[in-house]
Design a protein around this motif. Structure first.
Motif, PDB file in Angstrom:
ATOM      1  N   PRO A  84       0.815  -1.223   0.000  1.00  0.00           N
ATOM      2  CA  PRO A  84       0.000   0.000   0.000  1.00  0.00           C
ATOM      3  C   PRO A  84       0.843   1.265   0.000  1.00  0.00           C
ATOM      4  O   PRO A  84       1.993   1.271   0.464  1.00  0.00           O
ATOM      5  CB  PRO A  84      -0.786  -0.125   1.310  1.00  0.00           C
ATOM      6  N   VAL A  85       0.243   2.328  -0.488  1.00  0.00           N
ATOM      7  CA  VAL A  85       0.894   3.635  -0.431  1.00  0.00           C
ATOM      8  C   VAL A  85       0.910   4.131   1.007  1.00  0.00           C
ATOM      9  O   VAL A  85       1.906   4.696   1.471  1.00  0.00           O
ATOM     10  CB  VAL A  85       0.158   4.644  -1.336  1.00  0.00           C
ATOM     11  N   ILE A  86      -0.190   3.926   1.729  1.00  0.00           N
ATOM     12  CA  ILE A  86      -0.282   4.388   3.111  1.00  0.00           C
ATOM     13  C   ILE A  86      -0.911   3.310   3.987  1.00  0.00           C
ATOM     14  O   ILE A  86      -1.770   2.543   3.534  1.00  0.00           O
ATOM     15  CB  ILE A  86      -1.095   5.698   3.204  1.00  0.00           C
ATOM     16  N   THR A  87      -0.454   3.255   5.227  1.00  0.00           N
ATOM     17  CA  THR A  87      -0.991   2.314   6.208  1.00  0.00           C
ATOM     18  C   THR A  87      -1.281   3.069   7.497  1.00  0.00           C
ATOM     19  O   THR A  87      -0.416   3.787   8.009  1.00  0.00           O
ATOM     20  CB  THR A  87       0.013   1.195   6.505  1.00  0.00           C
ATOM     21  N   THR A  88      -2.510   2.955   8.010  1.00  0.00           N
ATOM     22  CA  THR A  88      -2.820   3.509   9.324  1.00  0.00           C
ATOM     23  C   THR A  88      -2.720   2.379  10.343  1.00  0.00           C
ATOM     24  O   THR A  88      -3.105   1.244  10.064  1.00  0.00           O
ATOM     25  CB  THR A  88      -4.226   4.137   9.375  1.00  0.00           C
ATOM     26  N   LEU A  89      -2.210   2.716  11.504  1.00  0.00           N
ATOM     27  CA  LEU A  89      -1.851   1.679  12.470  1.00  0.00           C
ATOM     28  C   LEU A  89      -2.178   2.136  13.881  1.00  0.00           C
ATOM     29  O   LEU A  89      -1.673   3.163  14.342  1.00  0.00           O
ATOM     30  CB  LEU A  89      -0.353   1.382  12.329  1.00  0.00           C
ATOM     31  N   ASP A  90      -3.036   1.382  14.565  1.00  0.00           N
ATOM     32  CA  ASP A  90      -3.366   1.680  15.950  1.00  0.00           C
ATOM     33  C   ASP A  90      -2.259   1.164  16.854  1.00  0.00           C
ATOM     34  O   ASP A  90      -1.688   0.095  16.611  1.00  0.00           O
ATOM     35  CB  ASP A  90      -4.702   1.020  16.315  1.00  0.00           C
ATOM     36  N   ILE A  91      -1.925   1.921  17.905  1.00  0.00           N
ATOM     37  CA  ILE A  91      -0.874   1.484  18.825  1.00  0.00           C
ATOM     38  C   ILE A  91      -1.364   0.377  19.746  1.00  0.00           C
ATOM     39  O   ILE A  91      -0.715  -0.648  19.911  1.00  0.00           O
ATOM     40  CB  ILE A  91      -0.356   2.676  19.660  1.00  0.00           C
ATOM     41  N   SER A  92      -2.531   0.575  20.354  1.00  0.00           N
ATOM     42  CA  SER A  92      -3.024  -0.371  21.359  1.00  0.00           C
ATOM     43  C   SER A  92      -3.912  -1.427  20.716  1.00  0.00           C
ATOM     44  O   SER A  92      -5.111  -1.207  20.508  1.00  0.00           O
ATOM     45  CB  SER A  92      -3.796   0.379  22.453  1.00  0.00           C
ATOM     46  N   MET A  93      -3.309  -2.564  20.415  1.00  0.00           N
ATOM     47  CA  MET A  93      -4.060  -3.680  19.847  1.00  0.00           C
ATOM     48  C   MET A  93      -3.753  -4.934  20.640  1.00  0.00           C
ATOM     49  O   MET A  93      -2.655  -5.082  21.184  1.00  0.00           O
ATOM     50  CB  MET A  93      -3.675  -3.893  18.371  1.00  0.00           C
ATOM     51  N   PRO A  94      -4.695  -5.849  20.727  1.00  0.00           N
ATOM     52  CA  PRO A  94      -4.427  -7.116  21.414  1.00  0.00           C
ATOM     53  C   PRO A  94      -3.396  -7.929  20.651  1.00  0.00           C
ATOM     54  O   PRO A  94      -3.296  -7.852  19.429  1.00  0.00           O
ATOM     55  CB  PRO A  94      -5.796  -7.816  21.416  1.00  0.00           C
ATOM     56  N   GLY A  95      -2.611  -8.699  21.387  1.00  0.00           N
ATOM     57  CA  GLY A  95      -1.575  -9.495  20.724  1.00  0.00           C
ATOM     58  C   GLY A  95      -0.387  -8.630  20.371  1.00  0.00           C
ATOM     59  O   GLY A  95       0.194  -7.964  21.222  1.00  0.00           O
ATOM     60  N   MET A  96      -0.028  -8.565  19.110  1.00  0.00           N
ATOM     61  CA  MET A  96       1.093  -7.758  18.654  1.00  0.00           C
ATOM     62  C   MET A  96       0.687  -6.293  18.587  1.00  0.00           C
ATOM     63  O   MET A  96      -0.224  -5.921  17.843  1.00  0.00           O
ATOM     64  CB  MET A  96       1.574  -8.257  17.287  1.00  0.00           C
ATOM     65  N   ASP A  97       1.330  -5.439  19.371  1.00  0.00           N
ATOM     66  CA  ASP A  97       0.925  -4.034  19.410  1.00  0.00           C
ATOM     67  C   ASP A  97       1.447  -3.256  18.207  1.00  0.00           C
ATOM     68  O   ASP A  97       2.151  -3.794  17.340  1.00  0.00           O
ATOM     69  CB  ASP A  97       1.369  -3.378  20.718  1.00  0.00           C
ATOM     70  N   GLY A  98       1.102  -1.971  18.166  1.00  0.00           N
ATOM     71  CA  GLY A  98       1.468  -1.149  17.026  1.00  0.00           C
ATOM     72  C   GLY A  98       2.961  -0.954  16.853  1.00  0.00           C
ATOM     73  O   GLY A  98       3.459  -0.832  15.730  1.00  0.00           O
ATOM     74  N   PHE A  99       3.728  -0.914  17.972  1.00  0.00           N
ATOM     75  CA  PHE A  99       5.170  -0.733  17.879  1.00  0.00           C
ATOM     76  C   PHE A  99       5.818  -1.898  17.132  1.00  0.00           C
ATOM     77  O   PHE A  99       6.600  -1.713  16.200  1.00  0.00           O
ATOM     78  CB  PHE A  99       5.783  -0.611  19.272  1.00  0.00           C
ATOM     79  N   GLU A 100       5.491  -3.101  17.564  1.00  0.00           N
ATOM     80  CA  GLU A 100       6.082  -4.285  16.930  1.00  0.00           C
ATOM     81  C   GLU A 100       5.583  -4.427  15.493  1.00  0.00           C
ATOM     82  O   GLU A 100       6.350  -4.810  14.595  1.00  0.00           O
ATOM     83  CB  GLU A 100       5.733  -5.542  17.732  1.00  0.00           C
ATOM     84  N   THR A 101       4.313  -4.110  15.278  1.00  0.00           N
ATOM     85  CA  THR A 101       3.763  -4.178  13.921  1.00  0.00           C
ATOM     86  C   THR A 101       4.517  -3.223  12.999  1.00  0.00           C
ATOM     87  O   THR A 101       4.884  -3.579  11.870  1.00  0.00           O
ATOM     88  CB  THR A 101       2.275  -3.828  13.928  1.00  0.00           C
ATOM     89  N   ALA A 102       4.769  -2.000  13.478  1.00  0.00           N
ATOM     90  CA  ALA A 102       5.492  -1.016  12.666  1.00  0.00           C
ATOM     91  C   ALA A 102       6.901  -1.501  12.337  1.00  0.00           C
ATOM     92  O   ALA A 102       7.365  -1.364  11.200  1.00  0.00           O
ATOM     93  CB  ALA A 102       5.550   0.318  13.402  1.00  0.00           C
ATOM     94  N   LYS A 103       7.585  -2.068  13.317  1.00  0.00           N
ATOM     95  CA  LYS A 103       8.946  -2.553  13.085  1.00  0.00           C
ATOM     96  C   LYS A 103       8.966  -3.652  12.027  1.00  0.00           C
ATOM     97  O   LYS A 103       9.842  -3.684  11.159  1.00  0.00           O
ATOM     98  CB  LYS A 103       9.540  -3.082  14.391  1.00  0.00           C
ATOM     99  N   ARG A 104       7.991  -4.558  12.098  1.00  0.00           N
ATOM    100  CA  ARG A 104       7.942  -5.652  11.119  1.00  0.00           C
ATOM    101  C   ARG A 104       7.623  -5.121   9.722  1.00  0.00           C
ATOM    102  O   ARG A 104       8.180  -5.595   8.733  1.00  0.00           O
ATOM    103  CB  ARG A 104       6.914  -6.702  11.555  1.00  0.00           C
ATOM    104  N   ILE A 105       6.724  -4.149   9.645  1.00  0.00           N
ATOM    105  CA  ILE A 105       6.386  -3.570   8.346  1.00  0.00           C
ATOM    106  C   ILE A 105       7.592  -2.838   7.768  1.00  0.00           C
ATOM    107  O   ILE A 105       7.911  -2.961   6.581  1.00  0.00           O
ATOM    108  CB  ILE A 105       5.182  -2.614   8.479  1.00  0.00           C
ATOM    109  N   ARG A 106       8.299  -2.097   8.623  1.00  0.00           N
ATOM    110  CA  ARG A 106       9.447  -1.328   8.150  1.00  0.00           C
ATOM    111  C   ARG A 106      10.595  -2.221   7.659  1.00  0.00           C
ATOM    112  O   ARG A 106      11.469  -1.772   6.921  1.00  0.00           O
ATOM    113  CB  ARG A 106       9.956  -0.415   9.252  1.00  0.00           C
ATOM    114  N   ALA A 107      10.591  -3.482   8.058  1.00  0.00           N
ATOM    115  CA  ALA A 107      11.658  -4.390   7.635  1.00  0.00           C
ATOM    116  C   ALA A 107      11.597  -4.692   6.140  1.00  0.00           C
ATOM    117  O   ALA A 107      12.601  -5.098   5.545  1.00  0.00           O
ATOM    118  CB  ALA A 107      11.577  -5.691   8.435  1.00  0.00           C
TER     119      ALA A 107
END
Length: 244
Positions: free
Chosen positions: A46-69
């Motif tokens: 995607p061109v843009i991704t919106t991402l909530d920080i507080s999510m059950p399981g894998m939170d937004g911080f870890e999700t962002a790091k994995r996406i940025r990889a």
């Protein structure tokens, strides 16, 4: 076709973000967990991704790091007002910007439009363009062993490539091109939003604090000490400037 991904565990907010982005001309894919979101980004680029920080399981911080990889998608983090410090930490995970809940649809549209005015970086796993002996002086910026190429968005320190986010690259380039003049946090916030030279009426305190976080991340990645700066000098209460 412009594609957007929404990663948000609250159904009502997920639907609202989907409507906002669809009205802006995006084809939207929305999910409620970080794991699903990472796979959607991998599948649809995607061109843009919106991402909530507080999510059950894998939170937004870890999700962002994995996406940025693997992706250079624009990352817009969403957080509750009580979690603003967490949102600033989210910038360290690779987010380009963040917005607090509750938000106005117009504000989300404005942030998205600002992001789209800025160039996307090359994919992290894509090979860097080969260096050319014919590179012109105006095609790059150099200062005390720091080499930046605006066109290819490549940054090197003493010959070693440094991986910067879009915001970090834009801030560093602005400071290096400032010829030693002081650049305020407000000016840098406008640069990050792709609004250089425009009115600062809509730059908030959290925008200026985000600049502080970006600069701290820059120093960490460059290996620079704030007390003995090699490239970025802090002008207390105002902003930053390039070292002499």
């Amino acid at each position: 076709m412009n594609i957007a991904v929404v990663i948000e565990d609250e159904p009502d907010i997920r639907l609202l973000l989907t409507d906002i982005l669809e009205q802006a001309g995006f084809t939207v894919h929305a999910v409620g967990t970080g794991i699903e979101g990472v796979e959607l980004v991998r599948t649809h680029d995607p061109v843009i991704t919106t991402l909530d920080i507080s999510m059950p399981g894998m939170d937004g911080f870890e999700t962002a790091k994995r996406i940025r990889a693997f992706s250079s998608t624009y990352l817009l983090m969403l957080t509750a007002r009580s979690e603003e410090i967490d949102a600033l930490q989210g910038l360290q995970s690779g987010a380009d910007d963040y917005i607090t809940k509750p938000f106005r649809p117009r504000e989300v549209r404005a942030r998205v439009e600002a992001m789209l005015r800025r160039p996307r970086t090359r994919q992290p796993d894509a090979p860097a363009p080969a260096a050319s002996s014919e590179t012109k002086a105006e095609d790059h910026v150099e200062h005390r062993g720091l080499h930046m190429e605006p066109e290819t968005r490549i940054t090197e320190v003493d010959g070693e490539v440094v991986d910067l986010t879009r915001s970090e690259f834009d801030i560093l380039l602005e400071l290096l091109q400032s010829a030693g003049r002081v650049v305020s946090k407000t000016q840098l916030a406008l640069v990050v939003r792709g609004e250089r030279g425009m009115t600062s009426d809509f730059i908030s305190e959290h925008d200026r604090r985000a600049i502080e976080v970006h600069v701290a991340n820059l120093r960490r990645k460059l290996g620079e000490s704030p007390s003995e700066p090699r490239w970025i000098e802090t002008v207390r209460g105002i902003g930053y400037r390039r070292t002499a």
